[in-house]
Motif scaffolding. Structure first.
Motif, PDB file in Angstrom:
ATOM      1  N   UNK A 426       0.818  -1.205   0.000  1.00  0.00           N
ATOM      2  CA  UNK A 426       0.000   0.000   0.000  1.00  0.00           C
ATOM      3  C   UNK A 426       0.863   1.271   0.000  1.00  0.00           C
ATOM      4  N   UNK A 427       2.020   1.198   0.644  1.00  0.00           N
ATOM      5  CA  UNK A 427       2.918   2.361   0.665  1.00  0.00           C
ATOM      6  C   UNK A 427       3.406   2.677  -0.748  1.00  0.00           C
ATOM      7  N   UNK A 428       3.651   1.612  -1.525  1.00  0.00           N
ATOM      8  CA  UNK A 428       4.071   1.803  -2.917  1.00  0.00           C
ATOM      9  C   UNK A 428       2.915   2.320  -3.767  1.00  0.00           C
ATOM     10  N   UNK A 429       1.732   1.805  -3.498  1.00  0.00           N
ATOM     11  CA  UNK A 429       0.566   2.175  -4.289  1.00  0.00           C
ATOM     12  C   UNK A 429       0.020   3.548  -3.921  1.00  0.00           C
ATOM     13  N   UNK A 430       0.225   3.969  -2.657  1.00  0.00           N
ATOM     14  CA  UNK A 430      -0.303   5.243  -2.177  1.00  0.00           C
ATOM     15  C   UNK A 430       0.843   6.092  -1.622  1.00  0.00           C
ATOM     16  N   UNK A 431       1.761   6.523  -2.481  1.00  0.00           N
ATOM     17  CA  UNK A 431       2.955   7.228  -2.000  1.00  0.00           C
ATOM     18  C   UNK A 431       2.654   8.554  -1.301  1.00  0.00           C
ATOM     19  N   UNK A 432       1.526   9.166  -1.600  1.00  0.00           N
ATOM     20  CA  UNK A 432       1.208  10.479  -1.016  1.00  0.00           C
ATOM     21  C   UNK A 432       0.327  10.380   0.222  1.00  0.00           C
ATOM     22  N   UNK A 439      -2.311   3.591   7.563  1.00  0.00           N
ATOM     23  CA  UNK A 439      -2.667   2.640   8.619  1.00  0.00           C
ATOM     24  C   UNK A 439      -4.137   2.269   8.550  1.00  0.00           C
ATOM     25  N   UNK A 440      -4.993   3.271   8.287  1.00  0.00           N
ATOM     26  CA  UNK A 440      -6.432   3.010   8.188  1.00  0.00           C
ATOM     27  C   UNK A 440      -6.742   2.097   7.014  1.00  0.00           C
ATOM     28  N   UNK A 441      -6.093   2.325   5.876  1.00  0.00           N
ATOM     29  CA  UNK A 441      -6.306   1.497   4.688  1.00  0.00           C
ATOM     30  C   UNK A 441      -5.855   0.067   4.940  1.00  0.00           C
ATOM     31  N   UNK A 442      -4.704  -0.080   5.558  1.00  0.00           N
ATOM     32  CA  UNK A 442      -4.185  -1.418   5.854  1.00  0.00           C
ATOM     33  C   UNK A 442      -5.114  -2.152   6.823  1.00  0.00           C
ATOM     34  N   UNK A 443      -5.613  -1.448   7.841  1.00  0.00           N
ATOM     35  CA  UNK A 443      -6.514  -2.081   8.821  1.00  0.00           C
ATOM     36  C   UNK A 443      -7.801  -2.560   8.151  1.00  0.00           C
ATOM     37  N   UNK A 473     -13.217  -1.094  -5.198  1.00  0.00           N
ATOM     38  CA  UNK A 473     -12.338  -0.027  -5.673  1.00  0.00           C
ATOM     39  C   UNK A 473     -11.774   0.764  -4.501  1.00  0.00           C
ATOM     40  N   UNK A 474     -12.623   0.994  -3.488  1.00  0.00           N
ATOM     41  CA  UNK A 474     -12.184   1.743  -2.329  1.00  0.00           C
ATOM     42  C   UNK A 474     -11.143   1.005  -1.515  1.00  0.00           C
ATOM     43  N   UNK A 475     -11.143  -0.329  -1.657  1.00  0.00           N
ATOM     44  CA  UNK A 475     -10.196  -1.149  -0.884  1.00  0.00           C
ATOM     45  C   UNK A 475      -8.814  -1.163  -1.537  1.00  0.00           C
ATOM     46  N   UNK A 476      -8.742  -0.685  -2.750  1.00  0.00           N
ATOM     47  CA  UNK A 476      -7.467  -0.806  -3.473  1.00  0.00           C
ATOM     48  C   UNK A 476      -6.521   0.340  -3.097  1.00  0.00           C
TER      49      UNK A 476
END
Length: 476
Positions: A426-432, A439-443, A473-476
Motif C-alpha cells: 500500500x505504501x508503494x501504491x499510495x505514495x502520497x 494505517x487506516x487502509x491497511x486495517x 475499488x475503495x479497498x485498493x
C-alpha cells in the motif's frame, strides 16, 4: 426427542397457524403437558435464541418468559376458552410497542401495520440473520463450575442462549442433543470429586457430537444463505479449486451429493440425519477424489468419517492449473437443452484456474450467467450474446484481478506478517498517503481479507461488505 422437535417447530411468536387457533392451542398444550414446564421453557429458549441471534439475553429471556407464562395459564384446567387467542393477541400488540422488551427486527414495523391473525403470522415469520462469526468462547472448567454452583439455572439459561444463538443453523436435533449433553456433563462434573478428570472423560465422549454440531452449523449456514442451486454451484467451485486436476465428472457428483444432504438434513427433525448422511458422503469423496490429489488422500486416512469430512471441508484451494483462458458459453450452449451442463462446465473450468475465494466467483458468475441466459429470451439472441459476452468477460477478468489483489499473500503468511507485506504494498501504491491514512487502509483491507479470503468465507457478510465494485475499488 421427536416430541421435543414437534414442539420446537410448533412454537412461534403468536402460536397461530393457518390451520386454526384451536388446533394450535391443543397441540401446544399437549406438548406442555408431556414435557413439563421446565423442559418446555428450556426448549423455548433454544428456539428463540436460534431465531433471534442478534437479540440480547435479556430480550430473548423476556420473550420466553411471556410465551411460557401465557401457555401455562391458558392450558390450565378451567381456563377461559378465549384465553389463548386473547393472550397471543396481547403479546403481538406488546411486540409493536416502541419500548417492547423483545428482540428487535427490521420487519417488526411492517408486521405491526397488520391486524389479528395476519399480524401473528407475520410476527411468527420474523427471524434474524444467522451469526456468521461465532463469539461463544467456552469458559474454563473452574469458571464453569463456579457459575454453575452459584446459580445452576442461570448458568443453564446463559449457556443455552449463547450456544444456540452462535450455532443456530445446526439442525435442531443436533442443537438440542448437544446442549442437553453439555449441561448433563456440567451437572455431573461440577458435583464430582474430581471435576478435571470428569470433564476430560466427558468431553472425549462428546467429541463426535460436538464436531458434528459445529460442522453442521457451518455447512447449513451457507445453505441458508445461498439456497439449493447456488449452494450446488458453491460446492462445485470449492471442489474444483481444491482438486483442479480432477474432471467435472469427478467433482460434480460430490458437489450435488452434499447439496442434497443439506437440503434433507438442515431443517430435518430426524435425530440422525446428519450423523447418517455425512459418513456416506465421505465414502464418495474418498472414492472419487483421493487418487486425484495427495491432500485428499491424506484426509481419507483420518480415523473417523467426521474427521475426514472436516479435513476435506477445511482444505484450502490448491495451486491453480496453468491452462489456456476459457470463453463464456455461447447462445448454442445456454439456449439449448444442455444449459445446466454448460454452466457447470464453465463454472468448473473457471474455478480450477484461480484461487480467488468462492464468494468472489459465485457473485460474478451469478451475474454473468444470468445476463447471458436473459439473451436467450430476446428476439436476436445471437446479437445479444455477441454484444454482452465481451463486456461480461472484461468484468469477470477485472473482478478476479481485484479479488486476487485483495487476497494476495494472505494465505501464505501469518496475519501479522500479512499486514507487514500489505503495508509495503500500500505504501508503494499510495505514495502520497499520510501515515494515518495508510494505517487506516491497511486495517480495513486486512480485516476484510481475514473475513473473506478463505475458501469457506461467510456469504452473508462478504456479499454485503465487499462484493460490489465501489467497495472493492475503495479497498485498493
Amino acid at each position: 426427542m421427536k416430541t421435543v422437535l414437534v414442539l420446537l417447530l410448533a412454537l412461534a411468536l403468536g402460536h397461530a397457524l393457518e390451520r386454526g387457533r384451536d388446533y394450535e392451542k391443543d397441540k401446544v398444550c399437549k406438548e406442555l403437558a408431556m414435557l413439563g414446564k421446565d423442559d418446555f421453557r428450556s426448549l423455548s429458549l433454544i428456539l428463540y435464541s436460534r431465531k433471534f441471534p442478534s437479540g440480547t439475553f435479556e430480550q430473548v429471556s423476556q420473550l420466553v418468559k411471556d410465551v411460557v407464562t401465557l401457555t401455562e395459564e391458558c392450558c390450565a384446567e378451567g381456563a377461559d376458552p378465549n384465553c389463548y387467542d386473547t393472550r397471543t393477541s396481547e403479546l403481538s400488540i406488546k411486540s409493536c410497542e416502541s419500548d417492547a422488551p423483545f428482540p428487535v427486527h427490521p420487519g417488526t414495523s411492517e408486521c405491526c401495520t397488520k391486524e389479528g391473525l395476519e399480524r401473528k403470522l407475520c410476527m411468527a415469520a420474523l427471524s434474524h440473520q444467522p451469526q456468521e462469526f461465532p463469539t461463544y468462547v467456552e469458559p474454563t472448567n473452574e469458571e464453569i463450575c463456579e457459575a454453575f454452583r452459584k446459580d445452576p439455572r442461570g448458568f443453564a439459561d446463559q449457556f443455552l442462549y449463547e450456544y444456540s444463538s452462535n450455532y443456530g443453523q445446526a439442525p435442531l436435533p443436533l442443537l438440542v442433543g448437544y446442549t442437553k449433553s453439555y449441561l448433563s456433563m456440567v451437572g455431573s462434573c461440577c458435583t464430582s470429586a474430581s471435576p478435571t478428570r470428569c470433564f476430560l472423560k466427558e468431553r472425549l465422549q462428546m467429541k463426535h457430537l460436538s464436531l458434528l454440531t459445529t460442522m453442521s452449523n457451518r455447512v447449513c449456514s451457507q445453505y441458508a444463505a445461498y439456497g439449493k442451486e447456488k449452494s450446488r454451484l458453491s460446492n462445485l467451485i470449492k471442489l474444483a479449486q481444491k482438486v483442479p486436476t480432477a474432471t467435472l465428472e469427478n467433482v460434480l457428483p460430490i458437489a450435488e451429493d452434499l447439496t442434497e444432504i443439506l437440503s434433507r438434513c438442515c431443517e430435518s427433525t430426524s435425530e440422525d440425519c446428519m450423523a447418517r448422511e455425512l459418513p456416506e458422503h465421505t465414502i464418495k469423496i474418498c472414492e472419487n477424489l483421493s487418487k486425484k490429489n495427495s491432500k485428499f488422500e491424506e484426509c481419507c486416512q483420518e480415523n473417523t468419517p467426521m474427521n475426514i469430512f472436516m479435513c476435506t471441508y477445511l482444505m484450502p484451494a490448491a495451486e491453480p492449473l496453468q491452462l489456456p483462458a476459457i470463453k463464456l458459453p455461447t447462445n448454442k450452449d445456454l439456449c439449448g437443452q444442455s444449459t445446466k451442463h454448460a454452466m457447470d462446465q464453465y463454472t468448473f473450468e473457471l474455478s480450477r484456474r484461480t484461487q480467488v475465494p468462492e464468494v468472489f466467483l459465485s457473485k460474478v458468475l451469478e451475474t454473468a450467467l444470468k445476463t447471458l441466459r436473459e439473451c436467450c429470451d430476446t428476439q436476436d439472441s445471437v446479437t445479444c450474446f455477441s454484444t454482452q459476452s465481451p463486456l461480461l468477460q472484461k468484468q469477470i477478468t477485472s473482478f478476479i484481478e481485484k479479488g486476487q489483489e485483495l487476497c494476495a499473500d494472505y494465505s501464505e503468511n501469518t496475519f501479522t506478517e500479512y499486514k507487514k507485506v500489505l503495508a509495503e504494498r500500500m505504501r508503494t501504491k499510495m505514495p502520497n498517503a499520510s501515515p494515518a491514512e495508510l494505517e487506516d487502509t491497511v486495517d480495513k483491507h486486512s480485516d476484510l481479507a481475514s473475513k473473506c479470503c478463505s475458501i469457506n468465507s461467510p456469504p452473508f457478510y462478504c456479499n454485503s461488505q465487499t462484493w460490489n465494485w465501489t467497495t472493492l475499488e475503495n479497498c485498493q
